[in-house]
Motif scaffolding. Structure first.
Motif, PDB file in Angstrom:
ATOM      1  N   GLU A 295     -15.274  -7.542  -1.528  1.00 51.36           N
ATOM      2  CA  GLU A 295     -13.978  -8.128  -1.141  1.00 51.36           C
ATOM      3  C   GLU A 295     -14.012  -8.709   0.255  1.00 51.36           C
ATOM      4  O   GLU A 295     -13.094  -9.417   0.665  1.00 51.36           O
TER       5      GLU A 295
ATOM      6  N   GLU B 214     -13.819   2.641   1.474  1.00 49.77           N
ATOM      7  CA  GLU B 214     -13.113   1.551   2.184  1.00 49.77           C
ATOM      8  C   GLU B 214     -11.610   1.524   1.893  1.00 49.77           C
ATOM      9  O   GLU B 214     -10.802   1.364   2.790  1.00 49.77           O
ATOM     10  N   ASN B 215     -11.235   1.735   0.623  1.00 53.14           N
ATOM     11  CA  ASN B 215      -9.810   1.624   0.298  1.00 53.14           C
ATOM     12  C   ASN B 215      -8.996   2.843   0.738  1.00 53.14           C
ATOM     13  O   ASN B 215      -7.780   2.785   0.824  1.00 53.14           O
TER      14      ASN B 215
ATOM     15  N   GLU C 182       0.812  -1.213   0.000  1.00 57.77           N
ATOM     16  CA  GLU C 182       0.000   0.000   0.000  1.00 57.77           C
ATOM     17  C   GLU C 182       0.851   1.271   0.000  1.00 57.77           C
ATOM     18  O   GLU C 182       0.411   2.319  -0.463  1.00 57.77           O
TER      19      GLU C 182
ATOM     20  N   SER D 122      -6.915  -1.212   5.229  1.00 58.78           N
ATOM     21  CA  SER D 122      -5.872  -2.000   4.578  1.00 58.78           C
ATOM     22  C   SER D 122      -6.498  -3.162   3.796  1.00 58.78           C
ATOM     23  O   SER D 122      -7.621  -3.591   4.094  1.00 58.78           O
ATOM     24  N   SER D 123      -5.744  -3.690   2.830  1.00 64.31           N
ATOM     25  CA  SER D 123      -6.264  -4.823   2.050  1.00 64.31           C
ATOM     26  C   SER D 123      -6.295  -6.091   2.902  1.00 64.31           C
ATOM     27  O   SER D 123      -6.925  -7.082   2.538  1.00 64.31           O
TER      28      SER D 123
END
Ligand SMILES: C[S@@+](CC[C@H](N)C(=O)[O-])C[C@H]1O[C@@H](n2cnc3c(N)ncnc32)[C@H](O)[C@@H]1O
Length: 427
Positions: free
Chosen positions: A294, A262-263, A183, A267-268
């Motif tokens: 996701e 959200e992004n 990120e 974090s992913s």
């Protein structure tokens, strides 16, 4: 390898001081066939007066098999390190030894062997104590972490559980590092930025989220207004705490804002605890699958059972009092949990400072699954701030909350300050 000078001593000449020995029952079944086939290979240890120091099982098995003598070494001739190893290995055979003591003993045995021979391997330690190499390797990992004071290991109920906890710990750490690195390429200013200075701010999540450019959070605690018009109910004691708007559109607007941003904020690799009203069970699941695809939503929600039986009685003539609350677990990036706990918890509503306060013990119980030193927690509608206190007590890297209502936010800040002062004093 231990030095191998020994002599043969008649079994009948050896004295066993039974009262001083820790073992009450001797299990010989596993030993008899090998001694019968190959004799005693590892010498027992005795004092100069032929009092047994270690090797009681070997001696008992030899007597049972009618062997006249047994290889023995004098304790006084042993190197101090050898003696320590022998004592530890003997102790290890005790049936009543706890798994913590067992793992710590194996770590010490291995490091003592290593002192004698720097080339010593875990396989050699395993051979010496009669366990599989993989078991010894796992036990050395657990014992080393226990000796270093790992608190999660201390809570485990067995060494295998402790080993799994450790394995997850390593994976969570690697996962966090990897997500941060990835990120930081796409968000040079954001992903690894320092934590916000103030832990709880007065702000509207829907306005704050689109502008946010700080560090990404990997644990979201969401307790939005449920959208069940609690502010119009006369059963929620809203007057005594100060109410908040709870129309359905407030709930859906907050969810929409979460999905849109959200992004920008998460974090992913992240976990989410999402409290919801059963009234919107299906709609909320639908929303997640369409707008937050996701995220994997667990089928079984977490349940807080209000053990003081407090709750809303919507229609006394047709239905029961509602005394439990439900919370979805969601995750993205296949993030592992810290440790598994029961998915329901009974606790009273307790002394509250906010109408919808989730008690700290309830949150601490559930958050044990998600919070460790790698956790960066965001609560977008923090209310009393109990989630932030709970996460901080579990060692989160940092906590951050928003609350739209100035009075609630100020109370939450005071409570967090007091909580931190108390923690600092009690440390
Ligand atoms: C269900 S309560 C949270 C209770 C909290 N979990 C606790 O344990 O104390 C919801 C909170 O969201 C706040 N709120 C509502 N809309 C908001 C918004 N757009 N941004 C930030 N906070 C909001 C309300 O003032 C209320 O305090």
């Amino acid at each position: 390898m231990l030095t191998n000078r020994y002599r043969r001593i008649a079994c009948s000449d050896i004295t066993v001081l039974r009262d001083e020995r820790q073992r009450t029952d001797l299990v010989l079944d596993d030993l008899l066939p090998s001694i019968k086939a190959r004799g005693v290979i590892q010498p027992i240890v005795v004092t100069e007066d032929l009092v047994l120091v270690c090797g009681e099982r070997r001696l008992a098995a030899s007597i049972k098999l009618g062997l006249h003598d047994i290889p023995a070494r004098f304790a006084s001739e042993l190197d101090p390190i050898e003696l320590q190893i022998i004592e530890l290995e003997e102790n290890l055979k005790r049936k009543d030894l706890s798994w913590e003591d067992q793992t710590r003993a194996i770590v010490r045995i291995h490091s003592l062997y290593h002192k004698l021979d720097p080339e010593w391997t875990q396989k050699q330690t395993a051979d010496s104590i009669g366990l599989a190499t993989s078991t010894v390797s796992m036990m050395i990992g657990v014992g080393t972490a226990a000796l270093a004071g790992n608190e999660r290991i201390a809570k485990a109920t067995g060494w295998r559980q402790a080993h799994n906890t450790l394995a997850r710990e390593v994976q969570r750490k690697n996962d966090t590092i990897l997500a941060d690195l990835t990120e930081s390429i796409t968000r040079p200013q954001g992903a690894l930025a320092p934590p916000p200075v103030e832990s709880i701010i007065t702000a509207d999540f829907t306005q704050w989220a689109p502008l946010y450019n700080g560090p990404l959070f990997n644990f979201l605690h969401c307790d939005f207004p449920f959208g069940i018009s609690i502010h119009t109910s006369d059963q929620g004691n809203s007057d005594s705490y100060g109410g908040y708007e709870d129309d359905p559109n407030v709930y859906w607007e907050l969810l929409e804002s979460l999905a849109t941003n959200e992004n920008r904020i998460l974090s992913s690799s992240a976990h989410m605890m999402f409290w919801f009203s059963m009234k919107y069970y299906c709609e909320t699941r639908d929303f997640f699958s369409h707008r937050l695809p996701e995220w994997t939503l667990e089928d079984f929600p977490l349940v807080w059972l209000k053990s003081d039986n407090k709750g809303i009685l919507p229609d006394p003539k047709r239905g029961p009092r509602r005394i439990y609350e439900t919370c979805f677990i969601a995750s993205r990036g296949d993030r592992l949990i810290v440790r598994a706990v029961a998915n329901a918890y009974a606790a009273p509503t307790g002394t509250k400072s906010h109408q919808s306060e989730k008690p700290e013990p309830v949150l601490r119980h559930f958050m044990q699954m998600f919070v460790d030193e790698h956790s960066r927690i965001l609560d977008p509608t923090a209310g009393s701030g109990s989630s932030l206190r709970a996460a901080e007590s579990l060692g989160a890297a940092f906590v951050f909350g928003l609350e739209k209502n100035e009075e609630f936010a100020e109370n939450a800040r005071t409570a967090l300050r007091n909580f931190r002062t108390l923690r600092a004093i009690s440390k």
